[in-house]
Design a protein around this motif. Structure first.
Motif, short mmCIF file in Angstrom:
data_model
loop_
_atom_site.label_atom_id
_atom_site.label_comp_id
_atom_site.label_asym_id
_atom_site.label_seq_id
_atom_site.Cartn_x
_atom_site.Cartn_y
_atom_site.Cartn_z
N VAL A 182 0.87 -1.18 0.00
CA VAL A 182 0.00 0.00 0.00
C VAL A 182 0.91 1.24 0.00
N TYR A 234 -8.96 2.94 -5.98
CA TYR A 234 -8.63 1.54 -5.69
C TYR A 234 -9.74 0.57 -6.10
N TYR A 296 -3.91 -5.19 -3.37
CA TYR A 296 -4.19 -4.64 -4.70
C TYR A 296 -4.14 -5.71 -5.79
N ARG A 327 -8.03 2.08 2.51
CA ARG A 327 -8.17 1.77 1.09
C ARG A 327 -9.45 0.96 0.83
#
Ligand code: TXA
Ligand code: MG
Length: 337
Positions: A182, A234, A296, A327
């Protein structure tokens, strides 16, 4: 545009000459993506407004969202700034190079589109050997946001960068997967205290060892903000639901969606994945550090599955978990508790 790729993970490549080539492109005003310890960045010469404009163009990034200027050394960092409060030097000694970004009064060295016209500039020394070599080789501050299309999850591999930006940028340096996973912590540095504008790789507790943290990023709206935090971010290409509850609650939500004929993906740590039945399992490992590192990539790869919905567990809001939850809250479509 043809995007040049240097795969530094291949032992046959001459790393030094690849980095020189990439640095030359940056100096000529082109954009090059490179690995950092957090996520891949899309770099351009921060003193060259035309070069910086290419970053906004390639990413489809809103013009009012300022960029972080990356440098290799303290000496280069000072060249961008008006003044440095004493505690910032202590933070730099403790955490830079590292995932901490300092927002400080700019002396105007960076082009106006780096700072989106603000009087402050965000600066960071990344803790990655390739990033540091590149920054040393080009000897200019390098403006670099995460190297993804605006709104998409940040890239943690060169493959993610190519997926979003191939053909739109001059080059990509492949240095393998990033570590933290991150983005950096962004702090507004005031006279005697700091405000966390974005939680990240360096935690609030780590910062508090050196300087009071005035307010957290979300509790008070009457504070300086990172302009970027207001945008949707995101986002995976499938709806993401956060379920704040125990194993049986998570199973209940999944079963209800399955009964409606939906294919359900579960995004969770292994200990949860082992106890819950879902169609697709997206593993975030076991520690909170693993979760940050794998987040991610999983948000990106879900589009290769036939999931109709992603159900995610809620993670502890401590340490790097603060960044993860920040996020996830931005990426989610629904919160269930
Ligand atoms: O880990 C990272 O920080 C990565 C790598 C590539 O270094 N970079 C990154 O950049 O995440 P970006 O552009 O995606 O996020 C930068 C954040 C945005 O939320 C932006 O609004 C904020 O920093 N920011 C930049 N300059 C600022 C300033 N002068 N004042 C307040 N916020 C600022
Ligand atoms: Mg970003």
């Amino acid at each position: 545009m043809k995007t040049k790729q240097w795969n530094l993970m291949n032992d046959k490549i001459n790393i030094e000459s690849a980095i020189q080539e990439a640095a030359l492109l940056l100096k000529k005003g082109e954009t090059v993506a490179f690995p950092t310890e957090t996520v891949y960045g899309l770099g351009a010469d921060a003193t060259n407004a035309e070069a910086v404009a290419k970053i906004f163009q390639a990413k489809g990034r809103p013009q009012d969202n300022p960029l972080i200027a990356h440098v290799a050394t303290m000496e280069q960092l000072r060249k961008l700034l008006d003044k440095l409060p004493g505690y910032v030097e202590d933070l730099i000694s403790a955490y830079s190079p590292g995932p901490l970004t300092y927002v400080l009064p700019s002396n105007g060295t960076c082009a106006p589109n780096v700072t989106a016209g603000l009087s402050t500039v965000a600066v960071r020394i990344p803790d990655h050997p390739i990033a540091l070599e590149l920054l040393t080789a080009c000897d200019v501050p390098v403006a670099a946001p995460s190297a993804n299309l605006s709104g998409k999850p940040s890239p943690t591999t060169a493959g993610h960068v190519a997926e979003d930006l191939d053909g739109k940028i001059a080059g990509i340096i492949d240095g393998g997967p990033t570590g933290v996973g991150v983005e950096s912590t962004v702090i507004a540095c005031r006279e005697d205290d700091v405000v966390i504008l974005r939680p990240g790789g360096v935690t609030k507790e780590q910062i508090e060892k050196f300087v009071p943290v005035a307010e957290t990023f979300e509790k008070n709206v009457d504070k300086p903000t990172a302009p970027g935090m207001k945008y949707k971010h995101y986002s995976p290409e499938v709806p993401l639901w956060l379920v704040d509850g125990d194993i049986s609650r998570i199973q209940g939500v999944i079963d209800e969606e399955k009964s409606k004929g939906k294919t359900v993906a579960l995004l969770a740590r292994d200990e949860v994945l082992e106890q819950v039945r879902a169609d697709i399992r997206l593993s975030l490992g076991s520690s909170l550090e693993d979760v940050a590192n794998k987040l991610y990539d999983n948000l990106r790869k879900v589009k290769e599955t036939d999931a109709d919905v992603i159900i995610s567990e809620v993670f502890p809001d401590s340490g790097i978990g603060q960044a993860v939850m920040n996020r996830l809250r931005k990426a989610m479509t629904t919160y269930i508790d």
